[in-house]
Design a protein around this motif. Structure first.
Motif, PDB file in Angstrom:
ATOM      1  N   LYS A 106       0.825  -1.212   0.000  1.00 57.16           N
ATOM      2  CA  LYS A 106       0.000   0.000   0.000  1.00 57.16           C
ATOM      3  C   LYS A 106       0.857   1.260   0.000  1.00 57.16           C
ATOM      4  O   LYS A 106       0.412   2.313  -0.444  1.00 57.16           O
ATOM      5  N   THR A 107       2.098   1.118   0.485  1.00 55.65           N
ATOM      6  CA  THR A 107       3.005   2.283   0.522  1.00 55.65           C
ATOM      7  C   THR A 107       3.912   2.354  -0.705  1.00 55.65           C
ATOM      8  O   THR A 107       4.641   3.317  -0.870  1.00 55.65           O
ATOM      9  N   LEU A 108       3.853   1.320  -1.552  1.00 56.89           N
ATOM     10  CA  LEU A 108       4.696   1.266  -2.747  1.00 56.89           C
ATOM     11  C   LEU A 108       3.925   1.777  -3.966  1.00 56.89           C
ATOM     12  O   LEU A 108       2.691   1.811  -3.962  1.00 56.89           O
ATOM     13  N   PRO A 109       4.648   2.172  -5.028  1.00 59.54           N
ATOM     14  CA  PRO A 109       3.968   2.717  -6.210  1.00 59.54           C
ATOM     15  C   PRO A 109       3.005   1.746  -6.894  1.00 59.54           C
ATOM     16  O   PRO A 109       1.978   2.154  -7.409  1.00 59.54           O
ATOM     17  N   PHE A 110       3.323   0.433  -6.904  1.00 61.28           N
ATOM     18  CA  PHE A 110       2.456  -0.523  -7.571  1.00 61.28           C
ATOM     19  C   PHE A 110       2.301  -1.768  -6.708  1.00 61.28           C
ATOM     20  O   PHE A 110       3.284  -2.445  -6.414  1.00 61.28           O
ATOM     21  N   PRO A 111       1.068  -2.105  -6.328  1.00 53.72           N
ATOM     22  CA  PRO A 111       0.842  -3.298  -5.487  1.00 53.72           C
ATOM     23  C   PRO A 111       0.761  -4.576  -6.323  1.00 53.72           C
ATOM     24  O   PRO A 111      -0.315  -5.059  -6.660  1.00 53.72           O
ATOM     25  N   MET A 112       1.911  -5.170  -6.645  1.00 57.82           N
ATOM     26  CA  MET A 112       1.968  -6.331  -7.548  1.00 57.82           C
ATOM     27  C   MET A 112       1.167  -7.524  -7.058  1.00 57.82           C
ATOM     28  O   MET A 112       0.344  -8.079  -7.788  1.00 57.82           O
ATOM     29  N   PHE A 113       1.427  -7.948  -5.834  1.00 59.72           N
ATOM     30  CA  PHE A 113       0.772  -9.157  -5.331  1.00 59.72           C
ATOM     31  C   PHE A 113      -0.726  -8.935  -5.151  1.00 59.72           C
ATOM     32  O   PHE A 113      -1.528  -9.818  -5.447  1.00 59.72           O
ATOM     33  N   ASP A 114      -1.106  -7.781  -4.673  1.00 56.32           N
ATOM     34  CA  ASP A 114      -2.518  -7.481  -4.486  1.00 56.32           C
ATOM     35  C   ASP A 114      -3.238  -7.476  -5.831  1.00 56.32           C
ATOM     36  O   ASP A 114      -4.328  -8.039  -5.967  1.00 56.32           O
ATOM     37  N   ASP A 115      -2.605  -6.880  -6.832  1.00 55.87           N
ATOM     38  CA  ASP A 115      -3.195  -6.823  -8.167  1.00 55.87           C
ATOM     39  C   ASP A 115      -3.297  -8.230  -8.775  1.00 55.87           C
ATOM     40  O   ASP A 115      -4.316  -8.589  -9.363  1.00 55.87           O
ATOM     41  N   GLU A 116      -2.242  -9.013  -8.621  1.00 60.24           N
ATOM     42  CA  GLU A 116      -2.253 -10.382  -9.125  1.00 60.24           C
ATOM     43  C   GLU A 116      -3.373 -11.190  -8.460  1.00 60.24           C
ATOM     44  O   GLU A 116      -4.100 -11.931  -9.130  1.00 60.24           O
ATOM     45  N   TYR A 117      -3.516 -11.032  -7.156  1.00 61.73           N
ATOM     46  CA  TYR A 117      -4.550 -11.746  -6.409  1.00 61.73           C
ATOM     47  C   TYR A 117      -5.941 -11.379  -6.920  1.00 61.73           C
ATOM     48  O   TYR A 117      -6.794 -12.247  -7.118  1.00 61.73           O
TER      49      TYR A 117
END
Length: 162
Positions: A106-117
């Motif tokens: 949530k603090t990073l520019p792109f939430p990779m794992f959340d988006d993948e999920y």
């Protein structure tokens, strides 16, 4: 607003969490390989106990009685129970790790794992089954196979005694 040093620390913690989650997945796979091998050996032993009485007239060694088949089946059930319990533990550990990873994202520019999920969850249920769901069923499928082999061994032995 976070400072550059806080951002660096957050990124390092994120990398550490992703790495440890990957290690847990590797350990879980090694555990599956170990238990799969042990249970396969027990299934083969149980199958041999099923076939051996049919060769009884040719046997030069004592033929296992139904007690051996039951003992092998009981051993298989215990090993499969331990396997399933360890898998649940690994699943819980990884779930907790990914909750933390998603919080950090949530603090990073792109939430990779959340988006993948989100993408995986949105797919058709018939095309995607989580591997952990399959993995959790496998020990119990082996229990069913072992019980079936035992039943096909013991029932003919019991009928021949009548």
């Amino acid at each position: 607003m976070t400072t550059p040093s806080e951002q660096t620390a957050t990124l390092e913690q994120y990398k550490l969490m992703v790495e440890t989650a990957d290690r847990i997945s590797g350990r879980r796979q090694a555990t599956n390989t170990f238990f799969f091998s042990i249970v396969s050996l027990l299934i083969v032993a149980n199958s041999f106990a099923w076939v051996l009485p049919r060769w009884q007239h040719q046997a030069t060694v004592p033929v296992p009685q139904w007690q051996h088949t039951l003992a092998i089946t009981a051993g298989t059930i215990l090993v499969c129970y331990a396997w399933a319990h360890i898998l649940r533990t690994y699943r819980a550990i990884n779930s907790a790790k990914f909750r933390v990873i998603r919080e950090i994202e949530k603090t990073l520019p792109f939430p990779m794992f959340d988006d993948e999920y989100k993408h995986m969850k949105a797919q058709d249920r018939h095309r995607y089954t989580p591997l952990t769901a399959i993995e959790q069923r496998l020990p119990w499928m082996f229990v069913g196979l072992s019980v079936l082999i035992s039943a096909t061994t013991i029932v003919p032995l019991a009928c021949s005694c009548l």
